[in-house]
Motif scaffolding. Structure first.
Motif: not given
Length: 229
Positions: A35, A37-41, A61, A64-65, A68, A229
């Motif tokens: 995951s 570079t992928q956003p938490a969503s 990163e 941050d996740k 989140h 991405r």
């Protein structure tokens, strides 16, 4: 456009097919969704589709996740699969299930020290540079056995197996996967407790079927789940 849920389902079907061809039980192979570079969503979307284990490569990163609001209360099992600098260990040591990328003795020593300070038992893998490419991290294959003798005695950390990133050429990759499996078997002959050496983290979106044929227990898939991405 395919959904993340359908991508995960398709990969699990491919895993099962590769295992059947190799005479293996699909339950022997764990899917680590990469995951980074992928956003938490999108991590949440994959989790909602039944994916539990995720791999991150960059400490900030990952943190941050981890914190989140979408993810912080979910039973996600995080793997750190990137190159890990000694001075970053303290930030993640109590947050990950497995560290894949320990590539030198000094980093393992720091991991042991931090694990002792936190009263933790931490599992890790040694990264091996099977391709010989200078752009890749990892111990050289001929270093593994001599280094492991000292690694086995570091307190509060447990070596669980080996990890590699193979050559882009699938024929070469399969040879490298085979080499990693042979190295793990050699490690078992000198390990105080060979039963703890169970993991081969190898194979990504482009070569995971070859890795399964050569004994992978964990495959790290990013692009085939989340797209480019």
């Amino acid at each position: 456009m395919e959904s993340i849920a359908s991508n995960i389902e398709a990969i699990r079907e491919q895993i099962a097919a590769a295992c059947r061809e190799a005479g293996r039980d699909p339950s022997e192979v764990r899917l680590i969704a990469v995951s980074k570079t992928q956003p938490a969503s999108l991590v949440k979307e994959a989790f909602d589709a039944g994916q539990i284990e995720f791999g991150e490569s960059y400490v900030q990163e990952f943190l941050d996740k981890y914190e989140h609001p979408l993810l912080e209360h979910l039973p996600v099992e995080w793997h750190f699969i990137g190159h890990l600098q000694s001075n970053k260990i303290r930030s993640i040591i109590d947050k990950v299930r497995l560290i894949h990328g320990i590539d030198k003795f000094s980093t393992a020593e720091e991991l042991s020290k931090r694990a002792f300070q936190h009263n933790l038992q931490v599992d890790y893998l040694l990264e091996v540079n099977t391709s010989g490419e200078t752009s890749k991290y990892g111990m050289q294959p001929d270093e593994i056995l001599s280094e492991a003798k000292a690694l086995f005695h570091l307190p509060n950390i447990t070596l669980r197996g080996l990890m590699t990133i193979a050559s882009p050429n699938k024929i070469m990759a399969r040879k490298e996967f085979r080499q990693l499996r042979a190295l793990l078997e050699s490690l078992k002959t000198i390990a105080p407790d060979p039963s703890k050496l169970t993991e081969l983290s190898m194979g990504m979106s482009g070569d995971f079927e070859e890795a399964i044929h050569e004994g992978a227990t964990m495959i790290r898939i990013g692009t085939a789940i989340f797209g480019w991405r």
